[in-house]
Write a protein that holds these residues in place. Structure first.
Motif, PDB file in Angstrom:
ATOM      1  N   ILE A  69       0.823  -1.208   0.000  1.00  0.00           N
ATOM      2  CA  ILE A  69       0.000   0.000   0.000  1.00  0.00           C
ATOM      3  C   ILE A  69       0.858   1.261   0.000  1.00  0.00           C
ATOM      4  CG2 ILE A  69      -0.286   0.365   2.507  1.00  0.00           C
ATOM      5  CD1 ILE A  69      -3.152   0.442  -0.029  1.00  0.00           C
ATOM      6  N   PHE A 114       2.866  -8.324  -5.232  1.00  0.00           N
ATOM      7  CA  PHE A 114       2.844  -9.399  -4.230  1.00  0.00           C
ATOM      8  C   PHE A 114       1.988 -10.576  -4.698  1.00  0.00           C
ATOM      9  CE2 PHE A 114      -0.822  -6.836  -3.049  1.00  0.00           C
ATOM     10  CZ  PHE A 114      -1.787  -7.779  -2.750  1.00  0.00           C
ATOM     11  N   ASN A 118       3.253 -14.181  -4.147  1.00  0.00           N
ATOM     12  CA  ASN A 118       2.445 -15.152  -3.392  1.00  0.00           C
ATOM     13  C   ASN A 118       1.869 -16.241  -4.282  1.00  0.00           C
ATOM     14  OD1 ASN A 118       2.899 -13.564  -1.219  1.00  0.00           O
ATOM     15  ND2 ASN A 118       0.822 -12.765  -1.015  1.00  0.00           N
ATOM     16  N   VAL A 174     -12.917  -0.562   4.729  1.00  0.00           N
ATOM     17  CA  VAL A 174     -11.676  -1.315   4.840  1.00  0.00           C
ATOM     18  C   VAL A 174     -10.527  -0.545   5.478  1.00  0.00           C
ATOM     19  CG1 VAL A 174     -12.003  -3.159   3.150  1.00  0.00           C
ATOM     20  CG2 VAL A 174     -11.339  -0.913   2.342  1.00  0.00           C
ATOM     21  N   GLU A 175     -10.020   0.471   4.814  1.00  0.00           N
ATOM     22  CA  GLU A 175      -8.757   1.045   5.260  1.00  0.00           C
ATOM     23  C   GLU A 175      -8.865   2.554   5.370  1.00  0.00           C
ATOM     24  OE1 GLU A 175      -4.501   2.331   4.172  1.00  0.00           O
ATOM     25  OE2 GLU A 175      -5.735   1.587   2.550  1.00  0.00           O
ATOM     26  N   PHE A 225      -7.501  -5.739  -3.857  1.00  0.00           N
ATOM     27  CA  PHE A 225      -6.578  -6.878  -3.736  1.00  0.00           C
ATOM     28  C   PHE A 225      -5.898  -6.947  -2.370  1.00  0.00           C
ATOM     29  CE2 PHE A 225      -6.822  -6.622  -8.373  1.00  0.00           C
ATOM     30  CZ  PHE A 225      -7.099  -7.948  -8.657  1.00  0.00           C
ATOM     31  N   ILE A 226      -5.669  -5.820  -1.746  1.00  0.00           N
ATOM     32  CA  ILE A 226      -4.941  -5.846  -0.469  1.00  0.00           C
ATOM     33  C   ILE A 226      -5.910  -5.948   0.703  1.00  0.00           C
ATOM     34  CG2 ILE A 226      -3.377  -4.556   1.058  1.00  0.00           C
ATOM     35  CD1 ILE A 226      -2.266  -3.222  -1.525  1.00  0.00           C
ATOM     36  N   SER A 227      -6.968  -5.148   0.653  1.00  0.00           N
ATOM     37  CA  SER A 227      -7.852  -5.074   1.815  1.00  0.00           C
ATOM     38  C   SER A 227      -9.225  -5.694   1.577  1.00  0.00           C
ATOM     39  CB  SER A 227      -8.022  -3.609   2.244  1.00  0.00           C
ATOM     40  OG  SER A 227      -6.771  -3.055   2.588  1.00  0.00           O
TER      41      SER A 227
ATOM     42  N   LYS B  91     -12.321  -6.621   9.878  1.00  0.00           N
ATOM     43  CA  LYS B  91     -12.024  -6.184   8.509  1.00  0.00           C
ATOM     44  C   LYS B  91     -10.899  -5.157   8.517  1.00  0.00           C
ATOM     45  CE  LYS B  91     -16.418  -6.708   6.086  1.00  0.00           C
ATOM     46  NZ  LYS B  91     -17.561  -5.975   5.507  1.00  0.00           N
ATOM     47  N   LEU B  93      -8.611  -4.792  10.792  1.00  0.00           N
ATOM     48  CA  LEU B  93      -7.347  -5.449  11.162  1.00  0.00           C
ATOM     49  C   LEU B  93      -6.741  -6.208   9.979  1.00  0.00           C
ATOM     50  CD1 LEU B  93      -8.198  -6.791  14.732  1.00  0.00           C
ATOM     51  CD2 LEU B  93      -6.541  -5.029  14.154  1.00  0.00           C
ATOM     52  N   LYS B  94      -7.585  -6.755   9.102  1.00  0.00           N
ATOM     53  CA  LYS B  94      -7.078  -7.515   7.947  1.00  0.00           C
ATOM     54  C   LYS B  94      -6.630  -6.582   6.820  1.00  0.00           C
ATOM     55  CE  LYS B  94     -10.301 -11.234   8.936  1.00  0.00           C
ATOM     56  NZ  LYS B  94     -11.513 -11.940   8.492  1.00  0.00           N
ATOM     57  N   SER B  95      -7.011  -5.302   6.899  1.00  0.00           N
ATOM     58  CA  SER B  95      -6.731  -4.361   5.811  1.00  0.00           C
ATOM     59  C   SER B  95      -5.275  -3.905   5.844  1.00  0.00           C
ATOM     60  CB  SER B  95      -7.647  -3.139   5.933  1.00  0.00           C
ATOM     61  OG  SER B  95      -7.126  -2.241   6.893  1.00  0.00           O
ATOM     62  N   ALA B  96      -4.944  -3.066   4.867  1.00  0.00           N
ATOM     63  CA  ALA B  96      -3.571  -2.551   4.763  1.00  0.00           C
ATOM     64  C   ALA B  96      -3.197  -1.660   5.943  1.00  0.00           C
ATOM     65  CB  ALA B  96      -3.418  -1.774   3.466  1.00  0.00           C
ATOM     66  N   PHE B  98      -3.378  -2.587   8.961  1.00  0.00           N
ATOM     67  CA  PHE B  98      -2.770  -3.443   9.992  1.00  0.00           C
ATOM     68  C   PHE B  98      -2.087  -4.656   9.349  1.00  0.00           C
ATOM     69  CE2 PHE B  98      -5.851  -0.916  12.311  1.00  0.00           C
ATOM     70  CZ  PHE B  98      -5.105  -0.505  13.390  1.00  0.00           C
ATOM     71  N   SER B 100      -2.637  -6.412   6.641  1.00  0.00           N
ATOM     72  CA  SER B 100      -2.590  -6.530   5.174  1.00  0.00           C
ATOM     73  C   SER B 100      -2.613  -8.018   4.803  1.00  0.00           C
ATOM     74  CB  SER B 100      -1.335  -5.839   4.626  1.00  0.00           C
ATOM     75  OG  SER B 100      -1.458  -5.618   3.254  1.00  0.00           O
ATOM     76  N   ASN B 102      -4.051 -10.120   2.806  1.00  0.00           N
ATOM     77  CA  ASN B 102      -3.901 -10.715   1.467  1.00  0.00           C
ATOM     78  C   ASN B 102      -2.451 -10.657   0.998  1.00  0.00           C
ATOM     79  OD1 ASN B 102      -6.598 -11.192   1.424  1.00  0.00           O
ATOM     80  ND2 ASN B 102      -7.121  -9.454   0.132  1.00  0.00           N
ATOM     81  N   GLU B 103      -1.770  -9.609   1.418  1.00  0.00           N
ATOM     82  CA  GLU B 103      -0.379  -9.438   1.008  1.00  0.00           C
ATOM     83  C   GLU B 103       0.562 -10.285   1.881  1.00  0.00           C
ATOM     84  OE1 GLU B 103       0.981  -5.439   1.486  1.00  0.00           O
ATOM     85  OE2 GLU B 103       2.905  -5.818   0.512  1.00  0.00           O
ATOM     86  N   PHE B 104       0.284 -10.317   3.164  1.00  0.00           N
ATOM     87  CA  PHE B 104       1.098 -11.089   4.107  1.00  0.00           C
ATOM     88  C   PHE B 104       0.182 -12.104   4.798  1.00  0.00           C
ATOM     89  CE2 PHE B 104       2.839  -6.681   4.083  1.00  0.00           C
ATOM     90  CZ  PHE B 104       4.011  -6.957   3.395  1.00  0.00           C
ATOM     91  N   PRO B 105      -0.089 -13.230   4.139  1.00  0.00           N
ATOM     92  CA  PRO B 105      -1.136 -14.140   4.634  1.00  0.00           C
ATOM     93  C   PRO B 105      -0.819 -14.828   5.952  1.00  0.00           C
ATOM     94  CG  PRO B 105      -0.316 -14.822   2.447  1.00  0.00           C
ATOM     95  CD  PRO B 105       0.513 -13.675   2.881  1.00  0.00           C
ATOM     96  N   HIS B 131       3.398  -9.101   9.206  1.00  0.00           N
ATOM     97  CA  HIS B 131       3.266  -7.983   8.273  1.00  0.00           C
ATOM     98  C   HIS B 131       4.519  -7.842   7.404  1.00  0.00           C
ATOM     99  CE1 HIS B 131       2.695  -3.500   7.412  1.00  0.00           C
ATOM    100  NE2 HIS B 131       1.583  -4.054   6.996  1.00  0.00           N
TER     101      HIS B 131
END
Lengths: 298, 195
Positions: A69, A114, A118, A174-175, A225-227, B91, B93-96, B98, B100, B102-105, B131
């Motif tokens: 991000i 990523f 991944n 989301v963010e 894709f990220i959030s 949601k 917390l899972k977002s970018a 915190f 993130s 999807n990026e850091f599973p 992260h």
């Protein structure tokens, strides 16, 4: 929940920065002489996004960013530069569109690489997604650009509504940080609306649409894709700029300018309003213990 | 007539074999996700603590009663299994902002050094990755015990409980620090099945 820092750097600073930049570029108090400089729009909107994003993300803007991000900082700077070049040099439309496509595709590749690491994407899958994001950026750019050239006030109104609603949805669902940065762009457009209304000669033609389309496409793709921003919101936001072409329909183009603006804004706000309404309901449903989970027990 | 060996006899022989089997040097255990728990505690507004958990914990560990310092832990936690009993907060917390996710599973811990301080207690140093940021940390780990459930088809089980305090800002997750604490207390309870 908005902290004093959020309010200062998400609202006050972008407002002041945009007012300063646009006043210098446009000199709205002048009624005669040289035309207002077109670089004001891309610089004000781009720096509003970048400054808010940079401050609220904290001091982590190094190359290469540790988190995907954070690329939005550099993407914002890059599109601001492209927007200024677009404002200063009268390039053919085909070249401008190609620049948007290539820049948006490259920016999205940096942001979303990523997915390759991944192994979520293979080469073909990635190419389709990146090409799609770049194509959306071109469509948005063309839509906002024609709206800005079609009427001075239409451009900042449409861009402000688009960036504001996008930011609201992202922040609600989301963010927070990217949502606030998109909201900061909307604040720059609010300043632009006021100054265009005052000056009558100022415009966000050339350059500004490039910044919004490039940054907006990358930011929303990133949120998807990220959030995991739900796809229905992306689709509603994505189709909204297309509605601006309604101003090109002869029956509407012949109307008085103010009526044409009203029609364009009403139609634009239909998908944006639906998306915003859905987001508000969704956010309320998600926060089962109150409107804000961080304050629910306070 | 086809002779069928009674399953009870098979079980009895199996139990007998295990009962007399010599202790292995270092037994490897696969973490049983159903009996593994990862919870965290974080300050809210400086006035209370909010607890959350991760619902998906896996990995392996070893148990060596002869050489306790040779134990190792390799734990993987799925970031998108974070659960704080509030969908909106999860949601976020899972977002970018915190994890993130999807990026850091995954969040991972791989032990690199173990120091036994007696009485089945260890200081386990390892690489903790959250992260996308890896930091060397030392967790206080208790060996809880073992259970031979072979006769009940549960295998031989053993477990550890680990306690660790980290600063989330050290892992690039500094959003809302001040309102929500920087310091996070983690407790990870692991039960594994001997392989």
């Amino acid at each position: 929940m908005l902290t004093p820092t959020d309010l200062l750097f998400g609202i006050v600073v972008p407002f002041a920065l945009s007012a300063l930049i646009l006043s210098i570029a446009w000199r709205p108090w002048r009624r005669t002489g040289a035309m207002p400089a077109l670089w004001g729009g891309p610089v004000a909107s781009g720096l509003a996004f970048v400054s808010t994003f940079a401050v609220l993300q904290g001091p982590r803007h190094v190359l290469a960013p540790a988190s995907a991000i954070l690329w939005l900082f550099y993407i914002g700077l890059g599109f601001t530069l492209l927007g200024v070049i677009d404002a200063l040099f009268r390039l053919p439309q085909v070249i401008r569109g190609t620049v948007v496509f290539v820049a948006a595709g490259a920016a999205a590749a940096l942001l979303l690489r990523f997915n390759f690491a991944n192994q979520t994407w293979d080469a073909l899958h990635g190419a389709v997604w990146l090409g799609g994001i770049a194509a959306v950026a071109v469509i948005w750019w063309a839509s906002f650009e024609q709206a800005a050239t079609g009427g001075a006030i239409t451009g900042p109104l449409a861009m402000g509504a688009f960036s504001g609603v996008s930011g609201l949805i992202v922040a609600l669902l989301v963010e927070q940080t990217t949502g606030q940065a998109l909201g900061a762009m909307a604040i720059a457009f609010i300043v632009a609306i006021a100054l265009v209304a005052w000056s009558r000669r100022a415009s966000v033609e050339r350059g500004t649409a490039m910044v919004l389309a490039g940054v907006g496409a990358c930011a929303l793709a990133g949120e998807y894709f990220i959030s995991s921003l739900p796809i229905q919101y992306i689709l509603l936001i994505a189709v909204a700029p297309l509605t601006l072409w309604i101003g090109r329909i002869p029956a509407i183009r012949r109307r008085r300018p103010w009526l044409r603006v009203v029609i364009q804004m009403v139609v634009l706000l239909i998908p944006l309003g639906i998306a915003a309404g859905m987001a508000v309901v969704q956010a309320k449903n998600d926060a089962t213990m109150g409107s804000d989970p961080y304050m629910s027990l306070a | 007539m086809k002779f069928r060996f009674p399953s009870v006899m098979l079980s009895a022989i199996a139990v007998g074999l295990f009962a007399v089997a010599p202790a292995r040097a270092a037994d490897s255990y696969k973490i049983d996700p159903v009996h593994a728990t990862a919870i965290f505690r974080i300050s809210h507004l400086g006035s209370s603590f909010v607890y959350g958990r991760f619902d998906d914990v896996g990995g392996t560990f070893t148990v060596d009663e002869q050489k306790p310092d040779d134990v190792s832990l390799d734990v993987t936690i799925k970031a998108d299994s974070v659960d704080t009993n509030n969908a909106a907060r999860d949601k976020h917390l899972k977002s970018a902002d915190f994890f993130s996710a999807n990026e850091f599973p995954t969040l991972t811990f791989k032990s690199t050094a173990v120091k036994s301080d007696g009485d089945k207690k260890y200081d386990v140093t390892g690489d903790l990755t959250i992260h996308g940021v890896t930091q060397s940390v030392t967790a206080k780990v208790d060996f809880v015990g073992t259970f031979d459930g072979t006769s009940m088809k549960m295998g031989v089980r053993a477990g550890y409980e680990a306690h660790l305090t980290i600063k989330r800002s050290d892992f690039g997750m500094d959003k809302l620090v001040g309102l929500v604490g920087d310091e996070v207390q983690l407790t990870v309870s692991l039960e594994g099945v001997r392989q």
